[in-house]
Design an enzyme around this catalytic site. Structure first.
Site, PDB file in Angstrom:
ATOM      1  N   ASN A  55      -7.207   2.472   9.781  1.00  0.00           N
ATOM      2  CA  ASN A  55      -5.900   2.539  10.434  1.00  0.00           C
ATOM      3  C   ASN A  55      -6.158   2.471  11.931  1.00  0.00           C
ATOM      4  O   ASN A  55      -7.030   3.191  12.440  1.00  0.00           O
ATOM      5  CB  ASN A  55      -5.179   3.849  10.101  1.00  0.00           C
ATOM      6  CG  ASN A  55      -4.901   3.984   8.617  1.00  0.00           C
ATOM      7  OD1 ASN A  55      -5.120   3.044   7.834  1.00  0.00           O
ATOM      8  ND2 ASN A  55      -4.407   5.142   8.204  1.00  0.00           N
ATOM      9  N   TYR A  62      -4.286   2.379  15.787  1.00  0.00           N
ATOM     10  CA  TYR A  62      -3.137   2.400  16.696  1.00  0.00           C
ATOM     11  C   TYR A  62      -3.574   2.575  18.148  1.00  0.00           C
ATOM     12  O   TYR A  62      -3.314   1.751  18.977  1.00  0.00           O
ATOM     13  CB  TYR A  62      -2.186   3.567  16.355  1.00  0.00           C
ATOM     14  CG  TYR A  62      -1.579   3.525  14.979  1.00  0.00           C
ATOM     15  CD1 TYR A  62      -0.376   2.870  14.757  1.00  0.00           C
ATOM     16  CD2 TYR A  62      -2.188   4.166  13.908  1.00  0.00           C
ATOM     17  CE1 TYR A  62       0.208   2.846  13.504  1.00  0.00           C
ATOM     18  CE2 TYR A  62      -1.612   4.142  12.645  1.00  0.00           C
ATOM     19  CZ  TYR A  62      -0.410   3.483  12.453  1.00  0.00           C
ATOM     20  OH  TYR A  62       0.156   3.460  11.219  1.00  0.00           O
ATOM     21  N   GLU A  92      -7.176   8.641   6.060  1.00  0.00           N
ATOM     22  CA  GLU A  92      -7.501   9.265   7.352  1.00  0.00           C
ATOM     23  C   GLU A  92      -8.195  10.613   7.200  1.00  0.00           C
ATOM     24  O   GLU A  92      -7.754  11.623   7.761  1.00  0.00           O
ATOM     25  CB  GLU A  92      -6.233   9.411   8.224  1.00  0.00           C
ATOM     26  CG  GLU A  92      -5.700   8.085   8.697  1.00  0.00           C
ATOM     27  CD  GLU A  92      -4.533   8.172   9.686  1.00  0.00           C
ATOM     28  OE1 GLU A  92      -4.207   9.286  10.138  1.00  0.00           O
ATOM     29  OE2 GLU A  92      -3.963   7.126  10.016  1.00  0.00           O
ATOM     30  N   ARG A 113       0.859  -1.174   0.000  1.00  0.00           N
ATOM     31  CA  ARG A 113       0.000   0.000   0.000  1.00  0.00           C
ATOM     32  C   ARG A 113       0.899   1.228   0.000  1.00  0.00           C
ATOM     33  O   ARG A 113       1.680   1.427   0.933  1.00  0.00           O
ATOM     34  CB  ARG A 113      -0.902   0.016   1.229  1.00  0.00           C
ATOM     35  CG  ARG A 113      -1.703   1.306   1.398  1.00  0.00           C
ATOM     36  CD  ARG A 113      -2.633   1.210   2.597  1.00  0.00           C
ATOM     37  NE  ARG A 113      -3.354   2.452   2.834  1.00  0.00           N
ATOM     38  CZ  ARG A 113      -3.024   3.357   3.754  1.00  0.00           C
ATOM     39  NH1 ARG A 113      -1.986   3.178   4.544  1.00  0.00           N
ATOM     40  NH2 ARG A 113      -3.754   4.449   3.903  1.00  0.00           N
ATOM     41  N   GLU A 144      -3.378   0.247   8.185  1.00  0.00           N
ATOM     42  CA  GLU A 144      -2.202   0.602   8.979  1.00  0.00           C
ATOM     43  C   GLU A 144      -2.382   0.069  10.385  1.00  0.00           C
ATOM     44  O   GLU A 144      -3.461   0.202  10.977  1.00  0.00           O
ATOM     45  CB  GLU A 144      -2.024   2.133   9.094  1.00  0.00           C
ATOM     46  CG  GLU A 144      -1.637   2.805   7.808  1.00  0.00           C
ATOM     47  CD  GLU A 144      -1.375   4.304   7.985  1.00  0.00           C
ATOM     48  OE1 GLU A 144      -1.107   4.764   9.116  1.00  0.00           O
ATOM     49  OE2 GLU A 144      -1.450   5.010   6.960  1.00  0.00           O
ATOM     50  N   HIS A 164      -2.816  11.193   0.456  1.00  0.00           N
ATOM     51  CA  HIS A 164      -2.312  10.802   1.771  1.00  0.00           C
ATOM     52  C   HIS A 164      -1.595  12.020   2.363  1.00  0.00           C
ATOM     53  O   HIS A 164      -0.386  12.138   2.279  1.00  0.00           O
ATOM     54  CB  HIS A 164      -1.359   9.605   1.622  1.00  0.00           C
ATOM     55  CG  HIS A 164      -1.061   8.888   2.905  1.00  0.00           C
ATOM     56  ND1 HIS A 164      -1.326   7.550   3.105  1.00  0.00           N
ATOM     57  CD2 HIS A 164      -0.519   9.324   4.063  1.00  0.00           C
ATOM     58  CE1 HIS A 164      -0.955   7.192   4.329  1.00  0.00           C
ATOM     59  NE2 HIS A 164      -0.466   8.253   4.929  1.00  0.00           N
TER      60      HIS A 164
END
Ligand SMILES: *[C@@H]1O[C@H](CO)[C@@H](O)[C@H](O)[C@H]1NC(C)=O
Ligand SMILES: *[C@@H]1O[C@H](CO)[C@@H](O)[C@H](O)[C@H]1NC(C)=O
Ligand SMILES: *[C@@H]1O[C@H](CO)[C@@H](O)[C@H](O)[C@H]1NC(C)=O
Ligand SMILES: *[C@@H]1O[C@H](CO)[C@@H](O)[C@H](O)[C@H]1NC(C)=O
Ligand SMILES: *[C@@H]1O[C@H](CO)[C@@H](O)[C@H](O)[C@H]1NC(C)=O
Ligand SMILES: *[C@@H]1O[C@H](CO)[C@@H](O)[C@H](O)[C@H]1NC(C)=O
Length: 512
Positions: A327, A329, A186, A96, A396, A140
């Site tokens: 994504n 985290y 995002e 990606r 991600e 991005h």
């Protein structure tokens, strides 16, 4: 799984530990790694590329947060063949990466840069010839500076037309080989950090807010930028479906960052607050993409500052994703925090009416991202329950370390081991997750830390003029997993038990 391996697992693993192998995943499940153009390419002013808002930001000092810029970065522009070889050696199914809009179309609109076109053709061909699927992100973080200067970028509706013309070039030139397109990375974080808090490009926010923004309005612009991202995405999806899909047979997705939100207590106020945080962070995009309108709670809390969709726009946005990129985290505890300000003067975060508390143990020495796999499972479940069962790619997920830390990155091995294991569990429990990408393939210019922190499977010595790549232990671990080699039980035990291994897995008082 071989008999011998089964015995070893039974004998050696701790209670509660789990084992999984590549065989447990459907053959079409893709494993990959991610990067983005500005963070890895370098060659920022080479071969006709013009600046993006990230070049401007980093050259002006990254908002005093850290040093460095993407002028050279990991120099993937010159080293893409070597990097594709690393991916092939690891056994990646997919890569990606993103296209730098201002490399392909330097002014954001108008003529295509032949050298930019050649570069992305080269990268895509190199991937395909090694059997690696390209998964391409079209935006991005790095909007062409010219468009920001001319009309304010995403706050102006003109962006919809220019974005559509840009993606038309991408579909036309690369769509014979690229089947997975993500329009915006995002979108929610871009709107929040770029237009509400203002600490990341394009650094717009209300005067005397957290950052020193020279322009912006945190009460209105995050919503306006998000609205235009949705319209631009929908326009791109319509273009693809009407003009390219029947020939190219690809898919269009949108990407959001999902924070995990865990109510800090079981009181109904905090439970509702956590749902409100999810509605503001994810529903902001997913509700329009699924139902054609913003969540009711956003309409109530934001009032007339929230743009509205016409009937026609609503129909265009609704159903415009073939897949969702997530994504993942960080997670936060959420506490209800009613906001008493006059509704017209509030910003995006005040509108949310929550207080978020870091879900990080009370230990400042802890630097790595805590492992909270069950919260990712909750995110997958709540997306499915609230919006529907569309295919999901984890675009991600990865572990942060200091760039100067050891190549024996045990904390990253442990992180990947647990999250990839959680993907197997998610599939077993019926999640429609189709792929998993590690952030990131290699050390790069990180948006929240520059070159001081790293997420790479490969170490890049930024002081070495050749920017030599060296595999970290995590790259070896991932390669072994992808090649279906049983994991060495000694390694497994080290992952599970070694007291020296920074273990930031911890459990919440109300964890499931
Ligand atoms: C949007 O940009 C155009 C130029 O493309 C300009 O004419 C227009 O005034 C801008 N609109 C707003 C609301 O700033
Ligand atoms: C932001 O826009 C709103 C609505 O137009 C306005 O009421 C408010 O004063 C603006 N705030 C700033 C800081 O310019
Ligand atoms: C904002 O500007 C003031 C005065 O120039 C400075 O003291 C402060 O550190 C700046 N804040 C940020 C976040 O850059
Ligand atoms: C919340 O409720 C769950 C299940 O009812 C319980 O296990 C947990 O201890 C409670 N958490 C708190 C913080 O009260
Ligand atoms: C966290 O650290 C602060 C400062 O050392 C201390 O006052 C507080 O009690 C700690 N909290 C917990 C839950 O350990
Ligand atoms: C590694 O980098 C961090 C942050 O940049 C710094 O605090 C630390 O001292 C460095 N460690 C070594 C061994 O150089």
């Amino acid at each position: 799984m071989s008999f011998a391996w089964t015995v070893l697992v039974v004998v050696f693993l701790l209670p509660g530990a789990y084992c999984f192998s590549r065989d447990e995943f459907p053959s079409h499940f893709v494993f990959g790694a991610s990067t983005s153009a500005y963070q890895v390419e370098g060659a920022a002013d080479k071969d006709g590329r013009k600046p993006s808002i990230w070049d401007t930001f980093s050259h002006a000092g990254n908002g005093n947060m850290y040093q460095g810029n993407g002028d050279i970065a990991s120099d993937q522009y010159h080293k893409y063949k070597e990097d594709v070889q690393l991916m092939a050696n690891m056994g990646l199914d997919a890569y990606r990466f993103s296209i730098s809009w201002s490399r392909l179309i330097p002014d954001g609109k108008g003529p295509v840069n032949p050298k930019g076109l050649q570069y992305y053709n080269n990268v895509i061909n190199e991937l395909i010839s090694h059997g690696i699927q390209p998964h391409v992100t079209l935006h991005h973080w790095d909007l062409p500076q010219t468009l920001e200067d001319e009309y304010g970028g995403w706050v102006n509706r003109s962006i919809v037309k220019d974005f559509t013309a840009y993606v038309d070039v991408c579909f036309k030139e690369f769509g014979d080989r690229v089947k997975y397109w993500t329009t915006v990375n995002e979108g929610n974080v871009y709107a929040m950090f770029g237009y509400d808090i203002g600490i990341l490009p394009p650094q717009r926010c209300s005067p005397s807010f957290i950052a020193n923004c020279s322009k912006g309005n945190s009460s209105t612009e995050p919503y306006l930028a998000a609205h235009h991202m949705l319209l631009a995405h929908a326009s791109a999806a319509r273009l693809y479906r009407t003009k390219y899909k029947s020939m190219q047979h690809g898919f269009i997705g949108f990407n959001i960052l999902a924070f995990g939100y865990v109510p800090i207590t079981n009181t109904s106020g905090d439970i509702i607050a956590a749902q409100r945080a999810r509605d503001f962070m994810m529903g902001w995009f997913l509700n329009p993409l699924t139902f054609g309108d913003y969540p009711d709670i956003m309409k109530r809390n934001v009032g007339s500052r929230l743009p509205s969709f016409t009937k026609k726009e609503s129909n265009l946005v609704k159903g415009s994703i073939d897949f969702l990129g997530i994504n993942f985290y960080y997670s936060f505890y959420v506490k209800n925090k009613p906001d008493k300000q006059h509704i017209e003067d509030r910003d995006y975060r005040a509108d949310m009416e929550v207080e978020t508390i870091d879900l990080i143990p009370n230990d400042t020495s802890i630097y790595e991202v805590p492992i909270t796999t069950w919260i990712l499972q909750d995110v997958l479940d709540s997306v499915k329950n609230d919006y529907g069962d569309f295919p999901i790619y984890i675009h991600e997920n990865g572990q942060k370390t200091f760039s100067n830390s050891s190549l024996d990155d045990w904390s990253r091995v442990k992180y990947l081991h647990e999250y990839i294991g959680s993907m197997a569990n998610a599939l077993r429990s019926g999640s429609n997750v189709k792929g998993y990408f590690v952030w990131s393939l290699l050390d790069s210019f990180e948006i929240l830390g520059g070159y001081e922190i790293s997420y790479g499977l490969y170490y890049v010595d930024m002081k070495d003029p050749n920017l030599k790549r060296q595999p970290k232990l995590s790259a070896e671990w991932y390669a072994n997993f992808l090649k279906g080699k049983p994991m060495d039980p000694k390694v497994m035990i080290k992952i599970e038990k070694n007291p020296l291994l920074p273990s930031h897995t911890f459990f919440l008082h109300n964890a499931k």
